[in-house]
Write a protein that holds these residues in place. Structure first.
Motif, PDB file in Angstrom:
ATOM      1  N   GLU A  85       0.476  -1.092   0.309  1.00  0.00           N
ATOM      2  CA  GLU A  85      -0.329   0.021   0.226  1.00  0.00           C
ATOM      3  C   GLU A  85       1.097   1.811   0.168  1.00  0.00           C
ATOM      4  OE1 GLU A  85      -3.375   0.848  -0.137  1.00  0.00           O
ATOM      5  OE2 GLU A  85      -2.483   2.913   0.723  1.00  0.00           O
ATOM      6  N   GLY A 159     -10.286   3.967  -0.720  1.00  0.00           N
ATOM      7  CA  GLY A 159     -11.390   4.488  -0.491  1.00  0.00           C
ATOM      8  C   GLY A 159     -12.274   4.768   0.561  1.00  0.00           C
ATOM      9  N   MET A 166     -21.455   5.159   1.756  1.00  0.00           N
ATOM     10  CA  MET A 166     -22.926   4.616   0.377  1.00  0.00           C
ATOM     11  C   MET A 166     -22.650   3.770  -0.414  1.00  0.00           C
ATOM     12  SD  MET A 166     -23.626   8.692  -0.659  1.00  0.00           S
ATOM     13  CE  MET A 166     -26.375   8.164  -1.165  1.00  0.00           C
ATOM     14  N   GLY A 516     -11.676  -1.489  -8.961  1.00  0.00           N
ATOM     15  CA  GLY A 516     -12.543  -0.736  -9.852  1.00  0.00           C
ATOM     16  C   GLY A 516     -11.973  -0.618 -11.254  1.00  0.00           C
ATOM     17  N   PHE A 528     -18.779   1.650  -4.117  1.00  0.00           N
ATOM     18  CA  PHE A 528     -18.200   0.615  -4.532  1.00  0.00           C
ATOM     19  C   PHE A 528     -18.495  -0.447  -3.914  1.00  0.00           C
ATOM     20  CE2 PHE A 528     -18.621   2.970  -0.099  1.00  0.00           C
ATOM     21  CZ  PHE A 528     -19.334   2.148   0.837  1.00  0.00           C
TER      22      PHE A 528
HETATM   23  P1  FAE Z   1      -9.666   1.913  -4.003  1.00  0.00           P
HETATM   24  O1  FAE Z   1     -10.522   1.928  -2.915  1.00  0.00           O
HETATM   25  O2  FAE Z   1      -8.746   3.124  -4.499  1.00  0.00           O
HETATM   26  O3  FAE Z   1      -7.905   1.470  -3.265  1.00  0.00           O
HETATM   27  C1  FAE Z   1      -6.228   1.480  -4.131  1.00  0.00           C
HETATM   28  C2  FAE Z   1      -5.652   1.018  -2.705  1.00  0.00           C
HETATM   29  O4  FAE Z   1      -4.695   0.928  -4.313  1.00  0.00           O
HETATM   30  C3  FAE Z   1      -5.427   3.084  -2.712  1.00  0.00           C
HETATM   31  O5  FAE Z   1      -5.133   2.809  -1.044  1.00  0.00           O
HETATM   32  C4  FAE Z   1      -3.726   3.496  -3.093  1.00  0.00           C
HETATM   33  O6  FAE Z   1      -3.241   3.873  -2.761  1.00  0.00           O
HETATM   34  C5  FAE Z   1      -3.438   1.800  -3.260  1.00  0.00           C
HETATM   35  N1  FAE Z   1      -2.422   2.110  -4.804  1.00  0.00           N
HETATM   36  C6  FAE Z   1      -2.666   2.568  -5.228  1.00  0.00           C
HETATM   37  N2  FAE Z   1      -1.641   2.919  -6.629  1.00  0.00           N
HETATM   38  C7  FAE Z   1      -0.618   2.116  -5.692  1.00  0.00           C
HETATM   39  C8  FAE Z   1       0.697   1.222  -5.830  1.00  0.00           C
HETATM   40  N3  FAE Z   1       1.434   1.487  -7.582  1.00  0.00           N
HETATM   41  N4  FAE Z   1       1.597   0.735  -4.994  1.00  0.00           N
HETATM   42  C9  FAE Z   1       0.638   0.539  -3.663  1.00  0.00           C
HETATM   43  N5  FAE Z   1      -0.471   1.030  -3.534  1.00  0.00           N
HETATM   44  C10 FAE Z   1      -1.075   1.306  -4.435  1.00  0.00           C
HETATM   45  O7  FAE Z   1      -9.751   0.928  -5.095  1.00  0.00           O
HETATM   46  N6  FAE Z   1     -18.528   5.372  -3.297  1.00  0.00           N
HETATM   47  C11 FAE Z   1     -19.340   4.908  -2.302  1.00  0.00           C
HETATM   48  O8  FAE Z   1     -19.718   3.916  -3.293  1.00  0.00           O
HETATM   49  N7  FAE Z   1     -20.532   5.331  -1.879  1.00  0.00           N
HETATM   50  C12 FAE Z   1     -20.031   7.026  -1.711  1.00  0.00           C
HETATM   51  O9  FAE Z   1     -20.712   7.190  -0.175  1.00  0.00           O
HETATM   52  C13 FAE Z   1     -18.466   7.478  -2.200  1.00  0.00           C
HETATM   53  N8  FAE Z   1     -17.765   8.182  -1.329  1.00  0.00           N
HETATM   54  C14 FAE Z   1     -17.212   8.682  -2.373  1.00  0.00           C
HETATM   55  C15 FAE Z   1     -15.643   9.846  -1.561  1.00  0.00           C
HETATM   56  C16 FAE Z   1     -14.826  10.243  -1.148  1.00  0.00           C
HETATM   57  C17 FAE Z   1     -14.574  11.847  -1.485  1.00  0.00           C
HETATM   58  C18 FAE Z   1     -13.932   9.799  -3.122  1.00  0.00           C
HETATM   59  C19 FAE Z   1     -12.986  10.115  -2.802  1.00  0.00           C
HETATM   60  C20 FAE Z   1     -14.535   8.567  -3.407  1.00  0.00           C
HETATM   61  C21 FAE Z   1     -15.717   8.227  -2.906  1.00  0.00           C
HETATM   62  N9  FAE Z   1     -16.659   6.833  -3.598  1.00  0.00           N
HETATM   63  C22 FAE Z   1     -17.669   6.316  -2.732  1.00  0.00           C
HETATM   64  C23 FAE Z   1     -15.976   6.186  -4.464  1.00  0.00           C
HETATM   65  C24 FAE Z   1     -15.292   4.427  -3.313  1.00  0.00           C
HETATM   66  O10 FAE Z   1     -14.694   5.218  -2.193  1.00  0.00           O
HETATM   67  C25 FAE Z   1     -13.935   4.352  -4.823  1.00  0.00           C
HETATM   68  O11 FAE Z   1     -15.097   3.532  -5.859  1.00  0.00           O
HETATM   69  C26 FAE Z   1     -13.607   3.009  -4.310  1.00  0.00           C
HETATM   70  O12 FAE Z   1     -13.074   3.168  -3.508  1.00  0.00           O
HETATM   71  C27 FAE Z   1     -12.271   2.053  -4.834  1.00  0.00           C
HETATM   72  O13 FAE Z   1     -12.440   0.725  -5.108  1.00  0.00           O
HETATM   73  P2  FAE Z   1     -10.800   0.348  -5.724  1.00  0.00           P
HETATM   74  O14 FAE Z   1     -10.572  -1.035  -4.516  1.00  0.00           O
HETATM   75  O15 FAE Z   1     -11.218   0.045  -6.539  1.00  0.00           O
END
Ligand code: FAE
Length: 547
Positions: A85, A159, A166, A516, A528
């Motif tokens: 991470e 994220g 939500m 995602g 999510f």
């Molecule tokens: P994610 O959760 O983004 O995890 C990827 C991880 O990989 C992160 O911790 C990065 O730091 C890490 N990473 C990236 N590149 C590297 C690398 N090269 N080496 C090591 N680590 C790395 O991915 N979604 C909802 O459904 N409901 C909500 O209410 C909602 N509100 C949101 C509010 C905000 C402000 C934001 C920013 C997003 C929100 N989302 C919401 C979107 C949701 O958090 C997002 O779709 C998911 O977190 C994506 O999940 P993944 O597993 O794809």
């Protein structure tokens, strides 16, 4: 169970039982796990960070939703997992006694390697509100891609650390349109229920909602939606709703009612650290290296992969570069992180077998924001819960689902605020720029116009009915639409195109996408739960067939 939440806010009672039932089908896979290289199969994985030269059976890049599901299920199947991470662990309080900063006073903890905040709402009453902060590996990345700022969580939990929690399961007919190659019946009978249980999803008590001061803004949102004939829906969330009621009663430290969102929640929100990751760690088979960033993955001898990792300090400098090997690598770095890695690795020849779909099909989930100025007799409340609980559904008729969002400023703003998810048809592509060495995205700001048009199907009508106007002071001076950003990046390694129908990357056996990036640009609702459910589906197949 290792539940490190303030009130044991991980899965409890009924949801925990449902969770365990939901994982039953994995027990049969455990016996198969021995076929994978058992590096230290009998010993629980150490908590220590990864060492140079290490060999791991399964390496997961990223600790968000997809990565956490993969780690838990692989570990339950008897496979040792190491998660890499790039963000911090977020397990140690700062000098104020809190792990996370508040939205009203962002500090060094708030932004990923920036010297000035980049707040989604950049202005208030027209005045810019961003401020200088020390450069630090903070929790929210406002990543400026071509034509769009992509907000993402950085740290163990991805994220889930920064989002609103939500937790929305899309309507089945919409899911079928998004991912036609996936058996929707199976998703809705098995994997969505499993994901909802695993995430600890719940809904606001409708009776409490009617009287809670902190949801006055949502009740005003409901009144305006219904007077214009729009369906108003309650939206589930992973926040501990019992805890929020106690916050309102003043009996526990406040989090949702102290404006905590975007930069982490100190209490109440069931981030992945309290759900999937807590369970993964409790198996003894999952270890995590925070502040480690994967920079390369390439084939090694014996069907293994060589993975190159930079260890970072808290100002973003590289303090060590480690080379390790893994039998299998799961790309779970989020839509942007995974896409950027894969596009670079294909273009530079590290992973030549990847197909031409890699980098394609990226979308912003149609995100667009706006505010409405209410009449003075229609206040939305000085104290607003930072956790949204409702939305306006005009997807079928107008292509927009609008979350009734808070403006937790601590003062009465007479504003209604919305984040709309729209059926925006535009899709962008990542490509490697050999000149700069960067991976660029060809999204154009003008591509938000369809989203604005779809959001207007709701808010033009409400404004006409209520005799109100749009706020023009939240995203600049005389600027109505927050059309410069997304919270919901999706796509870039689309299921059944860049990968097979379960996330196996073409051309390189043992490499998987499980985040995602698999979803082609839109989910019709907040993403999510769908990312989690799809990861549950795919990892079950991968464990059964590949290990
Ligand atoms: P994610 O959760 O983004 O995890 C990827 C991880 O990989 C992160 O911790 C990065 O730091 C890490 N990473 C990236 N590149 C590297 C690398 N090269 N080496 C090591 N680590 C790395 O991915 N979604 C909802 O459904 N409901 C909500 O209410 C909602 N509100 C949101 C509010 C905000 C402000 C934001 C920013 C997003 C929100 N989302 C919401 C979107 C949701 O958090 C997002 O779709 C998911 O977190 C994506 O999940 P993944 O597993 O794809």
């Amino acid at each position: 169970m290792n539940d490190d939440s303030p009130r044991g806010t991980g899965l409890r009672g009924v949801s925990r039982r449902r969770f365990i039932t939901g994982t039953g089908s994995f027990l049969g896979s455990a016996a198969l796990a021995g076929q994978l290289t058992p590096a230290h199969a009998a010993t629980p994985a150490a908590a220590a960070v990864i060492e140079p030269g290490a060999h791991v059976p399964a390496l997961v890049i990223g600790t968000g939703y997809g990565g956490s599901v993969a780690a838990l299920r692989l570990a339950q199947a008897g496979v040792d997992v190491h998660m890499i991470e790039m963000g911090m662990a977020w397990d140690t309080p700062g000098s104020d006694g809190k792990i996370f900063a508040n939205t009203t006073s962002p500090d060094h903890r708030s932004y990923w390697l920036r010297t000035r905040t980049k707040q989604p709402l950049s202005n208030f009453l027209g005045f810019p509100i961003d401020k200088d902060v020390p450069r630090y590996t903070g929790i929210l990345d406002a990543e400026e891609m071509g034509g769009i700022i992509v907000y993402q969580g950085r740290g163990v939990g991805g994220g889930s650390l920064v989002n609103g929690g939500m937790a929305v399961t899309p309507k089945r007919e919409n899911f079928a349109a998004v991912l036609p190659s996936v058996d929707a019946a199976q998703m809705y009978s098995v994997y969505y229920p499993r994901a909802n249980a695993g995430l600890g999803v719940g809904t606001v008590d409708p009776t409490w909602f009617e009287t809670a001061d902190c949801y006055q803004y949502a009740r005003v949102g409901r009144k305006h939606a219904q007077r214009s004939g729009f369906p108003f829906v309650f939206v589930p969330d992973v926040y501990d709703w019992d805890y929020m009621e106690q916050e309102a009663a003043g009996t526990v430290p406040k989090s949702a009612l102290a404006g905590e969102i975007l930069y982490g929640n100190n209490y109440g929100k069931k981030s992945l650290q309290k759900t999937y990751l807590a369970r993964a760690k409790a198996t003894g088979r999952v270890s995590i290296s925070p502040l480690h960033k994967v920079t390369s993955v390439a084939p090694a001898t014996g069907g293994r992969y060589t993975v190159v990792i930079d260890q970072l300090n808290t100002t973003g400098g590289t303090t060590a570069t480690k080379t390790v090997t893994a039998d299998r690598v799961f790309f779970a770095a989020g839509s942007v992180g995974t896409s950027k890695l894969l596009v670079r690795l294909k273009a530079t020849g590290a992973l030549p077998g990847l197909n031409s779909e890699v980098g394609k099909g990226w979308g912003d989930n149609g995100n667009v924001m706006c505010g409405r100025a209410n009449h003075l007799w229609d206040p939305t409340g000085a104290v607003q819960s930072s956790i949204p609980c409702s939305g306006i559904d005009n997807w079928a008729a107008g292509g927009a689902f609008a979350e009734v969002a808070p403006l937790p400023t601590g003062i009465e703003t007479f504003a209604s605020f919305y984040l709309s998810i729209t059926k925006n048809p535009h899709r962008a592509q990542f490509s490697y720029n050999a000149g700069t060495g960067n991976v660029d995205l060809n999204w154009q700001t003008a591509w938000k116009q369809p989203s604005i048009d779809m959001a207007k199907t709701i808010f033009d009508k409400i404004n006409a009915k209520e005799g109100t106007i749009y706020r023009t002071d939240l995203f600049g001076t005389y600027k109505i639409w927050g059309d410069h950003l997304t919270y919901h990046p999706l796509g870039g390694a689309v299921l059944n195109k860049a990968t097979d129908n379960y996330g196996r990357l073409h051309g390189h056996p043992g490499l998987y996408v499980i985040d995602g990036a698999l979803i082609p640009g839109n989910t019709s609702v907040n993403p999510f739960v769908t990312i989690t459910a799809l990861a549950e589906r795919n990892i079950e197949e991968i464990i059964a067939a590949d290990l």
